[in-house]
Write a protein that holds these residues in place. Structure first.
Motif, PDB file in Angstrom:
ATOM      1  N   ALA A 102      15.757 -77.041 103.479  1.00 59.66           N
ATOM      2  CA  ALA A 102      15.477 -76.774 102.138  1.00 59.66           C
ATOM      3  C   ALA A 102      14.085 -77.096 101.775  1.00 59.66           C
ATOM      4  O   ALA A 102      13.367 -76.281 100.913  1.00 59.66           O
ATOM      5  N   ALA A 103      13.297 -77.958 102.320  1.00 61.39           N
ATOM      6  CA  ALA A 103      11.912 -78.292 102.281  1.00 61.39           C
ATOM      7  C   ALA A 103      11.191 -77.244 102.821  1.00 61.39           C
ATOM      8  O   ALA A 103      10.015 -76.941 102.054  1.00 61.39           O
ATOM      9  N   PHE A 104      11.445 -76.636 104.002  1.00 59.26           N
ATOM     10  CA  PHE A 104      10.642 -75.516 104.453  1.00 59.26           C
ATOM     11  C   PHE A 104      10.662 -74.382 103.383  1.00 59.26           C
ATOM     12  O   PHE A 104       9.728 -73.593 102.984  1.00 59.26           O
ATOM     13  N   ALA A 146      12.938 -81.069  96.949  1.00 59.70           N
ATOM     14  CA  ALA A 146      12.470 -80.454  95.676  1.00 59.70           C
ATOM     15  C   ALA A 146      11.266 -81.249  95.461  1.00 59.70           C
ATOM     16  O   ALA A 146      10.155 -81.050  95.088  1.00 59.70           O
ATOM     17  N   HIS A 147      11.446 -82.645  95.627  1.00 61.67           N
ATOM     18  CA  HIS A 147      10.684 -83.796  95.000  1.00 61.67           C
ATOM     19  C   HIS A 147       9.414 -83.744  96.008  1.00 61.67           C
ATOM     20  O   HIS A 147       8.349 -83.984  95.695  1.00 61.67           O
ATOM     21  N   ALA A 148       9.949 -83.556  97.567  1.00 66.28           N
ATOM     22  CA  ALA A 148       8.754 -83.764  98.458  1.00 66.28           C
ATOM     23  C   ALA A 148       7.820 -82.628  98.272  1.00 66.28           C
ATOM     24  O   ALA A 148       6.635 -82.697  98.818  1.00 66.28           O
ATOM     25  N   THR A 149       8.216 -81.414  98.134  1.00 65.30           N
ATOM     26  CA  THR A 149       7.572 -80.315  97.953  1.00 65.30           C
ATOM     27  C   THR A 149       6.808 -80.109  96.672  1.00 65.30           C
ATOM     28  O   THR A 149       5.718 -79.533  96.600  1.00 65.30           O
ATOM     29  N   GLY A 150       7.204 -80.549  95.571  1.00 63.17           N
ATOM     30  CA  GLY A 150       6.637 -80.569  94.194  1.00 63.17           C
ATOM     31  C   GLY A 150       7.366 -79.467  93.299  1.00 63.17           C
ATOM     32  O   GLY A 150       6.969 -79.139  92.372  1.00 63.17           O
ATOM     33  N   ILE A 151       8.287 -78.714  93.963  1.00 64.74           N
ATOM     34  CA  ILE A 151       8.812 -77.603  93.069  1.00 64.74           C
ATOM     35  C   ILE A 151       9.711 -77.905  92.072  1.00 64.74           C
ATOM     36  O   ILE A 151      10.490 -78.929  92.305  1.00 64.74           O
ATOM     37  N   GLY A 152       9.715 -77.314  90.940  1.00 64.51           N
ATOM     38  CA  GLY A 152      10.665 -77.508  89.860  1.00 64.51           C
ATOM     39  C   GLY A 152      12.093 -77.309  90.208  1.00 64.51           C
ATOM     40  O   GLY A 152      12.254 -76.464  90.895  1.00 64.51           O
ATOM     41  N   LEU A 153      13.099 -77.957  89.804  1.00 63.68           N
ATOM     42  CA  LEU A 153      14.345 -78.200  90.349  1.00 63.68           C
ATOM     43  C   LEU A 153      15.268 -77.806  89.002  1.00 63.68           C
ATOM     44  O   LEU A 153      15.607 -78.822  88.305  1.00 63.68           O
ATOM     45  N   THR A 154      16.221 -76.810  89.126  1.00 63.47           N
ATOM     46  CA  THR A 154      17.617 -76.707  88.194  1.00 63.47           C
ATOM     47  C   THR A 154      18.761 -76.856  89.555  1.00 63.47           C
ATOM     48  O   THR A 154      18.577 -75.715  90.025  1.00 63.47           O
ATOM     49  N   LEU A 155      19.118 -77.864  89.556  1.00 60.67           N
ATOM     50  CA  LEU A 155      20.443 -78.101  90.365  1.00 60.67           C
ATOM     51  C   LEU A 155      21.671 -77.408  89.888  1.00 60.67           C
ATOM     52  O   LEU A 155      22.136 -77.890  88.802  1.00 60.67           O
ATOM     53  N   ARG A 446       2.275 -78.979 104.773  1.00 59.73           N
ATOM     54  CA  ARG A 446       2.792 -77.701 105.610  1.00 59.73           C
ATOM     55  C   ARG A 446       3.015 -78.201 106.878  1.00 59.73           C
ATOM     56  O   ARG A 446       4.086 -77.921 107.514  1.00 59.73           O
ATOM     57  N   ASP A 447       2.473 -78.823 107.572  1.00 61.99           N
ATOM     58  CA  ASP A 447       2.412 -79.257 108.999  1.00 61.99           C
ATOM     59  C   ASP A 447       3.607 -80.137 109.023  1.00 61.99           C
ATOM     60  O   ASP A 447       4.299 -80.037 110.117  1.00 61.99           O
ATOM     61  N   ALA A 448       3.880 -81.109 108.487  1.00 55.49           N
ATOM     62  CA  ALA A 448       4.922 -82.082 108.355  1.00 55.49           C
ATOM     63  C   ALA A 448       6.424 -81.211 108.243  1.00 55.49           C
ATOM     64  O   ALA A 448       7.156 -81.496 109.034  1.00 55.49           O
ATOM     65  N   THR A 450       6.862 -77.966 108.372  1.00 57.46           N
ATOM     66  CA  THR A 450       7.096 -77.202 109.471  1.00 57.46           C
ATOM     67  C   THR A 450       7.367 -77.714 110.804  1.00 57.46           C
ATOM     68  O   THR A 450       8.587 -77.332 111.278  1.00 57.46           O
ATOM     69  N   ALA A 451       7.072 -79.082 111.016  1.00 54.55           N
ATOM     70  CA  ALA A 451       7.481 -79.547 112.275  1.00 54.55           C
ATOM     71  C   ALA A 451       8.870 -80.137 112.238  1.00 54.55           C
ATOM     72  O   ALA A 451       9.784 -79.887 113.208  1.00 54.55           O
ATOM     73  N   ARG A 452       9.218 -80.567 111.123  1.00 57.98           N
ATOM     74  CA  ARG A 452      10.649 -81.074 110.918  1.00 57.98           C
ATOM     75  C   ARG A 452      11.511 -79.892 110.964  1.00 57.98           C
ATOM     76  O   ARG A 452      12.703 -79.972 111.578  1.00 57.98           O
ATOM     77  N   TYR A 453      11.138 -78.709 110.278  1.00 59.62           N
ATOM     78  CA  TYR A 453      12.026 -77.505 110.232  1.00 59.62           C
ATOM     79  C   TYR A 453      12.233 -76.971 111.768  1.00 59.62           C
ATOM     80  O   TYR A 453      13.362 -76.666 112.083  1.00 59.62           O
ATOM     81  N   LEU A 454      11.051 -76.836 112.386  1.00 55.90           N
ATOM     82  CA  LEU A 454      11.305 -76.253 113.874  1.00 55.90           C
ATOM     83  C   LEU A 454      12.155 -77.216 114.765  1.00 55.90           C
ATOM     84  O   LEU A 454      13.089 -76.583 115.332  1.00 55.90           O
ATOM     85  N   ALA A 455      11.884 -78.570 114.677  1.00 59.28           N
ATOM     86  CA  ALA A 455      12.826 -79.351 115.224  1.00 59.28           C
ATOM     87  C   ALA A 455      14.276 -79.184 114.853  1.00 59.28           C
ATOM     88  O   ALA A 455      15.241 -79.179 115.722  1.00 59.28           O
TER      89      ALA A 455
END
Length: 463
Positions: A102-104, A146-155, A446-448, A450-455
């Motif tokens: 989700a973060a990616f 959502a919080h980590a990336t800064g995007i607004g969220l309607t859950l 982005r780097d952090a 992306t690295a988590r998503y790839l792993a």
């Protein structure tokens, strides 16, 4: 965040303006002043600033399975065969995995011009179908991303109770989705507790579809969100429509309009296969059609009746759904191109002679998306969430006209060039909730992320 910025050019509710000073406090615009001078402590942002685009339909976890269903099966492939690939993917997904994916996905949304997302969230339980100790475990992971990336969220917690129309039993692959109305009510309450800690967050409900609920459980779900938003999949595939007619004697959109209080708080996702009468009735109800043109094309769903819908002043917004290609420009371009193929004409979604098709598409997506998310977004205006997307007017195609783009048709051309030519490459700076989260097209984390998503993907796909 509190601060002030001077936007070289900006699209405001009344039109384009130059040298627009915006002041921000607590994540919202507190002042918007066109024709302002540079003042001390004000950061100047070059380019054309547009309101951030709302993404009204997302299943974030599906970003991790993008590309896995592009292999022909033994028979004709469809949404229903794609769904089997999804079930197999979910058999390995943990809460950590869901958050990383989700973060990616949310990071890519921000980098490409989406600044808020409606997460249609139906992945609730553990791999064996048992609820987590915290019923909102997976909802919390979406909120954390959502919080980590800064995007607004309607859950939008989704009620999924059945495997077909008329209360048919679910299949094994759906075990992670299932709730009865009582447990769903607890999940909605828990989701509200979770999202209260997310800036720019709100909660609605999402009865998954008429095939996944009964009339009684649908009424119970919508009672949990009397002020909306209420989202539901409807008329995405021909088989779904045929099965609904066999069950009720009516197609799903007609059934909803006849039996439910569909109004401006409702969002009907896809509505790909509607009759002319349903299309007109949906528009007149004031609901939003939630269109996901790239996913609808990917799944072979069909083509929305866009021209008729706009002729009746219907409201629509765009979503990324399966997240195979996250790009607001791409969604709007695909929407227009699908209409051109259906009608064998050009500029179908423009409504008047000389009108910019890009400007019309973007304006509709901003207004419809804001309504669908139930948030004060979609405009650079006092009181709205401080979101904007800045197009890099040094990008070659934009630069060729940017010097003359002082308003009106010339500035509309920049929007046309973004949607139909440059796409994601033209996005430079993005602000979400008063924070600049993207500079030079790159998210600040982005780097952090992306690295988590790839792993995560490497582990899942190796299993």
């Amino acid at each position: 965040m509190t601060g002030a910025f001077l936007l070289a050019q900006a699209l405001l509710p009344h039109g384009f303006a130059q040298n627009v000073r915006v002041e921000i406090a607590d994540g919202r615009f507190t002042a918007v002043e066109p024709g302002a001078a540079v003042a001390p402590g004000t950061e100047r942002i070059a380019g054309l600033a547009l309101p951030g685009v709302p993404n009204l339909h997302c299943h974030a976890f599906q970003r991790g399975m993008a590309g896995l269903a592009e292999r022909r099966g033994p028979a004709s492939d469809s949404f229903w065969t794609w769904r089997e690939v999804m079930y197999r993917f979910l058999a390995r997904l943990t809460p950590d995995d869901a958050e990383a994916i989700a973060a990616f996905a949310y990071m890519q949304m921000l980098e490409r011009g989406f600044t808020a997302v409606a997460e249609f969230h139906y992945l609730h339980h553990d791999i064996d179908g048992r609820p987590y100790a915290d019923l909102g475990e997976m909802a919390g992971r979406m909120a954390a991303a959502a919080h980590a990336t800064g995007i607004g969220l309607t859950l939008l917690p989704s009620l999924y109770g059945h495997g077909g129309f008329g209360g048919a039993p679910p299949v094994e692959g759906q075990r992670r989705f299932l709730n009865d109305p009582d447990r769903f009510a607890r999940l909605v309450a828990r989701s509200r507790e979770i999202v209260a800690a997310v800036p720019g967050g709100t909660v609605g409900v999402a009865p998954h579809s008429l095939r996944a609920v009964t009339p009684e459980t649908l009424r119970a779900a919508i009672a949990l969100a009397p002020g909306g938003p209420i989202h539901i999949h409807a008329a995405e595939q021909v088989k779904e429509v045929e099965d609904c007619v066999a069950w009720s004697g009516r197609p799903p959109v007609a059934w909803l309009l006849d039996e439910m209080p569909v109004d401006e708080h409702w969002v009907l996702i896809h509505t790909t296969h509607t009759t002319p009468d349903e299309t007109v009735r949906l528009a007149r109800a004031g609901a939003v059609a939630g269109l996901c043109p790239l996913t609808e094309a990917s799944l072979g769903d069909g083509i929305f009746d866009g021209a008729r819908y706009l002729e009746t002043s219907g409201r629509f917004g765009i979503g990324t759904d399966s997240n195979i290609d996250i790009d607001p420009a791409g969604e709007l371009r695909q929407l227009e191109y699908s209409q051109r193929l259906a009608h064998r004409a050009r500029n179908v979604m423009a409504t008047a002679e000389g009108e910019s098709t890009g400007r019309r598409l973007l304006g509709e997506a901003l207004a419809g998306g804001a309504q669908a998310l139930g948030q004060p977004i979609g405009a650079i205006a006092v009181g709205r969430r401080a979101d904007f997307v800045v197009l890099d007017t040094t990008y070659p195609d934009l630069a060729a006209v940017a010097g003359d783009a002082t308003g009106g048709r010339s500035t509309d051309r920049l929007i046309d060039l973004w949607l139909f030519v440059a796409g994601r490459e033209a996005v430079g700076t993005v602000m979400a909730g008063g924070e600049i989260v993207v500079r030079d097209g790159h998210h600040r984390a982005r780097d952090a992320i992306t690295a988590r998503y790839l792993a995560t993907l490497r582990r899942i796909l190796a299993a």
